[in-house]
Write a protein that holds these residues in place. Structure first.
Motif: not given
Ligand SMILES: C[S@@+](CC[C@H](N)C(=O)[O-])C[C@H]1O[C@@H](n2cnc3c(N)ncnc32)[C@H](O)[C@@H]1O
Length: 314
Positions: A237-239, A246-251
């Motif tokens: 959930l946090s990720l 926009g802090l972590v790349d979805e892929a």
């Protein structure tokens, strides 16, 4: 990326290290102590050996590593005192993956041995402790050289992330929203890893050798039930929040899955029976409340651990 090349607990002794954050695993070891004592007592009293070769697999570093060895030494010393025997020589192998903080362990060994010598005097026989870096999903020891194998809170780590779970997008483990192929792939990986682990250890153990394995397990036969997925769900959930910011790349999130599986008792039993190298002496489950958050309902923080003591068959 090979799990065995990158996985390790946080080294050192600062507040984020495994040394400082392994209280829960310590409680597991303490809870399983009677099983360890029973297995060591049986092993020793069968042949009264002059030496014993022992391995702790997935030992990590910190107080828990030597706690297990202490328990084994205490059990043997007390048996020898009662029986009027000289303590056998002990060869202890501490195994973990190569990235483990073996330096911290090695630095603590002289003090550990000195304390036992001072406390026990003549009751403490020669004890040689060595590190054995490598994966327990590989051969680690010479054939038929180990008398006793112990492992606590480590066998839920898989050798790799299961294949075929690319569709588990937005999740990092088995989750309620995972496609049906995901729990099947995790179980298949665990079955293959654990069966291979048993076959490797059966080559390394002497005839009549013993193992005590404590595994993080689950109570429910359905692996996607909240009981054992909750902390991973919270992390996912946090990720997902971080992706939306926009802090972590979805892929990256979509392709990330944890190489861990908590089996239920039936799954473990079936693998031991099918693999066939070991006789299952005792299998028990116990619950442990992590007690880290008083607001949590007990069911949310409970885990089952599966204790197994196994004897080598052939
Ligand atoms: C949660 S720690 C438990 C450590 C210790 N037994 C305890 O009770 O505190 C799990 C350990 O298993 C190790 N581990 C995971 N997979 C492994 C493998 N394939 N071979 C050897 N060690 C492994 C990890 O590196 C980690 O140190």
């Amino acid at each position: 990326m090979e799990v065995q090349n990158v996985l390790h607990m946080t080294p050192g002794e600062d507040r984020n290290s495994y040394v400082v954050n392994s209280e829960y695993q310590k409680m597991v070891i303490i809870k399983a102590k009677s099983f360890l004592e029973e297995a060591i007592t049986d092993l020793y009293c069968k042949t009264f050996p002059k030496s014993l070769s022992i391995a702790d697999l997935g030992c990590s570093s910190g107080p828990n590593t030597l706690l297990v060895i202490s328990e084994i030494i205490e059990t043997i010393s007390s048996l020898c005192r009662k029986l009027g025997h000289q303590s056998p020589e002990l060869q202890v192998f501490l195994n973990d993956l190569p990235g483990n903080d073996f330096n911290t362990i090695f630095k603590s060994i002289p003090c550990f041995l000195e304390k036992h010598r001072t406390d026990k005097g003549n009751e403490f026989g020669p004890c040689f402790i060595a590190g054995m870096p490598g994966s327990f999903y590989e051969r680690l020891f010479l054939a038929e050289t180990l008398d006793f194998v112990h492992s606590s809170y480590s066998l839920h780590y898989l050798s790799q992330v299961p294949h075929g779970i690319e569709s588990n997008k937005g999740n990092i483990h088995i989750a309620v929203t995972s496609p049906p192929c995901v729990p099947i792939a995790y179980l298949t990986q665990f079955q293959s890893d654990f069966a291979f682990f048993l076959s490797l250890r059966s080559e390394e153990l002497v005839y009549g050798g013993r193992m005590v394995l404590t595994i993080l397990g689950r109570r429910n036969t359905d692996p996607s039930i909240k009981e054992n997925c909750d902390s991973w769900e919270l992390l996912a959930l946090s990720l997902r929040d971080m992706v939306s910011q926009g802090l972590v790349d979805e892929a990256k999130l979509d392709s990330f899955n944890l190489p861990m599986y908590s089996p239920c008792v039936e799954e473990v039993k079936a693998i031991i029976q099918e693999q066939g190298s070991f006789h299952l002496n005792v299998m028990e489950t116990f619950d442990l409340d992590s007690g880290t958050n008083d607001d949590y309902e007990k069911e949310d923080v409970e885990f089952d651990e599966i204790i197994k003591t196994l004897s080598q068959l052939s």
